[in-house]
Design a protein around this motif. Structure first.
Motif, mmCIF file in Angstrom:
data_model
loop_
_atom_site.group_PDB
_atom_site.id
_atom_site.type_symbol
_atom_site.label_atom_id
_atom_site.label_comp_id
_atom_site.label_asym_id
_atom_site.label_seq_id
_atom_site.Cartn_x
_atom_site.Cartn_y
_atom_site.Cartn_z
ATOM 1 N N ALA A 206 15.045 -16.399 29.357
ATOM 2 C CA ALA A 206 14.919 -17.576 28.482
ATOM 3 C C ALA A 206 14.281 -17.193 27.152
ATOM 4 C CB ALA A 206 14.083 -18.652 29.184
ATOM 5 N N PHE A 207 13.280 -16.311 27.199
ATOM 6 C CA PHE A 207 12.627 -15.916 25.947
ATOM 7 C C PHE A 207 13.536 -14.997 25.118
ATOM 8 C CE2 PHE A 207 9.602 -14.311 22.965
ATOM 9 C CZ PHE A 207 8.700 -15.362 22.821
ATOM 10 N N ALA A 208 14.267 -14.100 25.818
ATOM 11 C CA ALA A 208 15.184 -13.211 25.091
ATOM 12 C C ALA A 208 16.262 -14.021 24.370
ATOM 13 C CB ALA A 208 15.821 -12.219 26.059
ATOM 14 N N SER A 209 16.655 -15.144 24.970
ATOM 15 C CA SER A 209 17.698 -15.963 24.336
ATOM 16 C C SER A 209 17.201 -16.575 23.025
ATOM 17 C CB SER A 209 18.170 -17.063 25.294
ATOM 18 O OG SER A 209 17.150 -18.017 25.497
ATOM 19 N N GLU A 210 15.874 -16.723 22.876
ATOM 20 C CA GLU A 210 15.331 -17.216 21.603
ATOM 21 C C GLU A 210 15.680 -16.240 20.481
ATOM 22 O OE1 GLU A 210 13.930 -20.056 21.295
ATOM 23 O OE2 GLU A 210 12.948 -20.635 23.184
ATOM 24 N N ARG A 211 15.536 -14.931 20.787
ATOM 25 C CA ARG A 211 15.891 -13.914 19.789
ATOM 26 C C ARG A 211 17.413 -13.837 19.624
ATOM 27 N NH1 ARG A 211 13.256 -8.194 20.480
ATOM 28 N NH2 ARG A 211 14.143 -8.051 18.384
ATOM 29 N N GLU A 212 18.128 -13.911 20.741
ATOM 30 C CA GLU A 212 19.583 -13.783 20.699
ATOM 31 C C GLU A 212 20.218 -14.879 19.834
ATOM 32 O OE1 GLU A 212 21.294 -14.008 24.572
ATOM 33 O OE2 GLU A 212 23.234 -13.184 23.953
ATOM 34 N N GLU A 213 19.649 -16.082 19.897
ATOM 35 C CA GLU A 213 20.212 -17.225 19.168
ATOM 36 C C GLU A 213 19.458 -17.508 17.860
ATOM 37 O OE1 GLU A 213 20.117 -20.374 22.020
ATOM 38 O OE2 GLU A 213 21.077 -19.155 23.558
ATOM 39 N N ASN A 214 18.570 -16.580 17.466
ATOM 40 C CA ASN A 214 17.794 -16.728 16.224
ATOM 41 C C ASN A 214 17.047 -18.065 16.151
ATOM 42 O OD1 ASN A 214 18.594 -14.211 15.113
ATOM 43 N ND2 ASN A 214 20.584 -15.092 14.609
ATOM 44 N N LEU A 215 16.355 -18.386 17.241
ATOM 45 C CA LEU A 215 15.668 -19.668 17.316
ATOM 46 C C LEU A 215 14.146 -19.555 17.233
ATOM 47 C CD1 LEU A 215 17.774 -21.328 20.162
ATOM 48 C CD2 LEU A 215 17.909 -21.777 17.711
ATOM 49 N N LEU A 216 13.658 -18.338 17.037
ATOM 50 C CA LEU A 216 12.201 -18.151 17.050
ATOM 51 C C LEU A 216 11.508 -18.929 15.926
ATOM 52 C CD1 LEU A 216 11.452 -14.446 18.014
ATOM 53 C CD2 LEU A 216 10.695 -16.519 19.170
ATOM 54 N N ASN A 217 12.109 -18.913 14.741
ATOM 55 C CA ASN A 217 11.478 -19.633 13.628
ATOM 56 C C ASN A 217 11.442 -21.141 13.866
ATOM 57 O OD1 ASN A 217 10.730 -17.451 12.107
ATOM 58 N ND2 ASN A 217 12.633 -17.363 10.926
ATOM 59 N N LYS A 218 12.554 -21.671 14.446
ATOM 60 C CA LYS A 218 12.568 -23.106 14.755
ATOM 61 C C LYS A 218 11.516 -23.447 15.809
ATOM 62 C CE LYS A 218 17.354 -24.115 13.518
ATOM 63 N NZ LYS A 218 18.671 -24.586 13.988
ATOM 64 N N LEU A 219 11.378 -22.527 16.785
ATOM 65 C CA LEU A 219 10.347 -22.731 17.805
ATOM 66 C C LEU A 219 8.959 -22.721 17.166
ATOM 67 C CD1 LEU A 219 9.468 -22.900 20.789
ATOM 68 C CD2 LEU A 219 9.605 -20.406 20.894
ATOM 69 N N TYR A 220 8.790 -21.833 16.213
ATOM 70 C CA TYR A 220 7.501 -21.731 15.503
ATOM 71 C C TYR A 220 7.228 -23.015 14.718
ATOM 72 C CZ TYR A 220 3.782 -19.286 12.937
ATOM 73 O OH TYR A 220 2.576 -18.884 12.413
ATOM 74 N N GLU A 221 8.277 -23.572 14.107
ATOM 75 C CA GLU A 221 8.121 -24.837 13.368
ATOM 76 C C GLU A 221 7.789 -25.981 14.323
ATOM 77 O OE1 GLU A 221 11.739 -25.408 11.265
ATOM 78 O OE2 GLU A 221 11.486 -23.628 10.000
#
Length: 386
Positions: A206-221
């Motif tokens: 689940a965490f790797a998919s954050e990087r795979e889908e480029n969602l880390l910045n949105k998660l940070y927001e």
């Protein structure tokens, strides 16, 4: 608090929309627990076939044969000679053979050593060990019975004859696994490992998919630029789900497989919650080093057996090589299993296993710190590159 719940709701939506995560996190623990657990449902092997060659052919040798066959562990297959018995063992028809030598009864009644030869196929260690234990008990019992009868016929009373027959009385009481079966030993640890492995793979993916889908910045927001709230929001979901699994296993699976919990349920709940938090944090840390979810599945799916083998559950920790002991010490599974098994099988408590509890908490804090540093690095790197 609202920010944490926003991260939590986001994680719920993420897992529910991803079929692979939904399967590994919500269905696999139940399916694996019943499938793997059912393998050890009978706890131990029964009616292991053993050939028997009786060259004595007397009442005592027949009594010994009957006693072997009457145990739940052994099924006697008569053989006419040693060659036939050996051939049956080599073909795999029997696990081994007994050989009762001639003059067996005569030697017992004349107070001489009487021999029974046992040849076992020790390549199958577990049934061989159980067989040897059963055979030893039967031989001691029959030998003592015959000698007591002999002393009674010499005019001794029962008490005196018993002392002569058995001058050293061993009071043997196996604790915590009275049946001394492999299933009773393995099942509690196996169920814990199933929960650990599905949690580790699912959360890391689940965490790797954050990087795979480029969602880390949105998660940070979503977290209002607070990494601790990201970790806490994600962890809350998995703690709730896997605590429910833990309760289900403790009530339903343990009941179905006949596993008794001797310790306190609250102690069990506390150590289990600490374990889920530590594994969730470790899994997010591991997942942060993978760029795709698929790669997580491919790598971590092979980690179950190595983790299980180095925790000190199947092989005593002290007997492991020093390097392996070091690896075992950095896994949350090792201190958890020590405390968990103590509570479930021995009736221990958290205070009895205080060092292991502290060990688990320290590992969690280290993983938490490393995860914060790692997420900050990834977010900084993503921000610069974009």
């Amino acid at each position: 608090m609202k920010v944490i719940f926003d991260v939590l709701k986001r994680e719920v939506r993420k897992v529910s929309k991803d079929s692979s995560l939904f399967l590994i996190l919500l269905l696999a623990p139940i399916l694996y627990a019943f499938i793997y657990g059912s393998i050890y449902f009978n706890k131990g092997e029964e009616k292991v076939k053993m050939a028997l060659v009786d060259d004595d052919g007397t009442a005592v040798s027949r009594l010994l044969t009957q006693q072997f066959d009457a145990t739940p562990m052994i099924e006697i297959i008569p053989s006419s000679n040693l060659s036939e018995a050996k051939e049956k063992m080599y073909r795999g028809d029997v696990q081994g053979y007994f050989y009762i030598q001639s003059d067996f009864e005569k030697n017992i009644l004349s107070q001489k050593q009487a021999n029974v030869n046992i040849v076992l196929n020790a390549s199958r260690f577990l049934p061989s060990s159980d067989l040897l234990s059963t055979v030893t008990k039967v031989c001691l019992t029959v030998g003592a019975g015959v000698r007591k009868t002999y002393f009674n016929k010499q005019g001794m009373g029962d008490d005196e004859a018993m002392k002569m027959t058995n001058p050293i009385n061993m009071d043997y009481r196996p604790l915590y696994n009275s049946g001394m079966t492999y299933g009773d030993f393995l099942l509690p640890g196996l169920l814990a490992i199933i929960l650990q492995q599905t949690l580790l793979i699912g959360v890391a993916a689940a965490f790797a998919s954050e990087r795979e889908e480029n969602l880390l910045n949105k998660l940070y927001e979503t977290s209002k630029a607070n990494i601790s709230k990201i970790i806490l929001g994600k962890t809350m979901l998995y703690v709730v789900v896997f605590m429910i699994f833990g309760i289900f296993f403790s009530i339903v699976n343990f009941s179905v497989f006949g596993v008794q919990i001797r310790g306190n349920y609250w102690d069990l709940a506390v150590i289990y919650a600490l374990f889920v938090i530590a594994i969730t944090t470790l899994a997010m840390l591991i997942g942060s080093f993978f760029k795709t979810k698929l790669l997580v599945f491919q790598v971590l799916v092979f980690s179950s057996y190595p983790i299980f083998l180095i925790t000190g559950y199947s092989m005593p920790y002290q007997a492991l090589p020093k390097l392996v002991q070091g690896l075992s010490d950095v896994l949350p599974t090792s201190p958890f299993l020590k405390t968990y098994i103590s509570i479930v099988q021995s009736g221990g408590s958290l205070s009895d296993n205080l060092n292991s509890v502290i060990h688990l908490i320290v590992l969690w804090l280290i993983f938490e710190l490393l995860l914060i540093v790692r997420i900050r690095y990834l977010i900084t790197k993503t921000t610069i590159s974009s």
